[in-house]
Design an enzyme around this catalytic site. Structure first.
Site, PDB file in Angstrom:
ATOM      1  N   CYS A 107      49.183  40.411  46.723  1.00  0.00           N
ATOM      2  CA  CYS A 107      48.672  40.282  45.362  1.00  0.00           C
ATOM      3  C   CYS A 107      47.272  39.640  45.350  1.00  0.00           C
ATOM      4  O   CYS A 107      46.390  40.054  46.084  1.00  0.00           O
ATOM      5  CB  CYS A 107      49.669  39.491  44.525  1.00  0.00           C
ATOM      6  SG  CYS A 107      49.327  39.438  42.754  1.00  0.00           S
ATOM      7  N   GLY A 108      47.073  38.626  44.539  1.00  0.00           N
ATOM      8  CA  GLY A 108      45.757  38.012  44.392  1.00  0.00           C
ATOM      9  C   GLY A 108      45.197  37.437  45.669  1.00  0.00           C
ATOM     10  O   GLY A 108      43.974  37.317  45.809  1.00  0.00           O
TER      11      GLY A 108
END
Length: 205
Positions: A107-108
């Site tokens: 993800c991030g």
């Protein structure tokens, strides 16, 4: 000599706004397979996940050395995109990779690695290609549209693929292999009940 006792711990990064659903499959099954999981935060002050879980890091980031670890796991978090607070974790990932110690980012955290230049020359994936493109990184041609990617000692995945993320970690560390790894993925990703028999026979259920 006890092989499990000799294993170096897996370090799980924890920080405010971390996406607590993204690493659960990986850490739970690593622990069941005998890997010690140690949490590492910006400091040892408590952090709070996006789900409201309060976590007390066991170690501060500055005290973590690649030679004392078998893997660094970086979950997503809102802070990856809203501030530079987590940049030190991306720099630590560089330190790990340069030392030949694996890193897994989801993800991030993949955007954090992109900003650090760690995806410029490695095959990788994330949520969507334009999410990483917004970081201005130079690795767009190495982006792969798939659930999770392993390139050397680096695993990447998007936020909707925690099971595939775990699968690649297990493959990289040799936790599960071949038919057993495939069965684990089918059970937890596809709810394939027939896969349970394979895991049970292998003692991995």
């Amino acid at each position: 000599m006890n092989a499990i006792a000799d294993r170096k711990p897996v370090h799980l990064a924890v920080y405010d706004t971390l996406a607590d659903w993204e690493t659960g499959h990986a850490t739970a099954h690593l622990a069941r397979a005998g890997h010690e999981i140690r949490t590492v935060g910006p400091s040892t002050d408590p952090v709070t996940s996006i789900g409201g879980l309060r976590i007390q890091p066991g170690t501060a980031l500055d005290d973590v050395r690649p030679e004392d670890s078998s893997l660094l796991i970086l979950p997503g978090a809102d802070l990856w995109d809203t501030s530079g607070d987590l940049a030190p974790f991306a720099r630590k990932a560089r330190e790990f990779l340069e030392a030949g110690v694996p890193v897994a980012a989801i993800c991030g955290a993949t955007a954090g690695l992109a900003r650090e230049g760690l995806l410029d020359d490695r095959s990788h994936t994330s949520a969507v290609s334009f999410y990483l493109a917004a970081t201005g990184y130079a690795g767009g041609e190495r982006y792969v549209e798939t659930d999770a990617v392993t390139d050397g000692n680096l695993v990447t995945a998007g936020p909707t693929e925690p099971v595939a993320f775990a699968r690649e970690i297990f493959r990289l560390l040799g936790v599960y292999e071949g038919e057993v790894l495939d069965a684990w993925y089918r059970l937890f990703h596809d709810s394939d009940a027939a896969a349970y028999a394979v895991l049970e026979k292998a003692g991995a259920a």
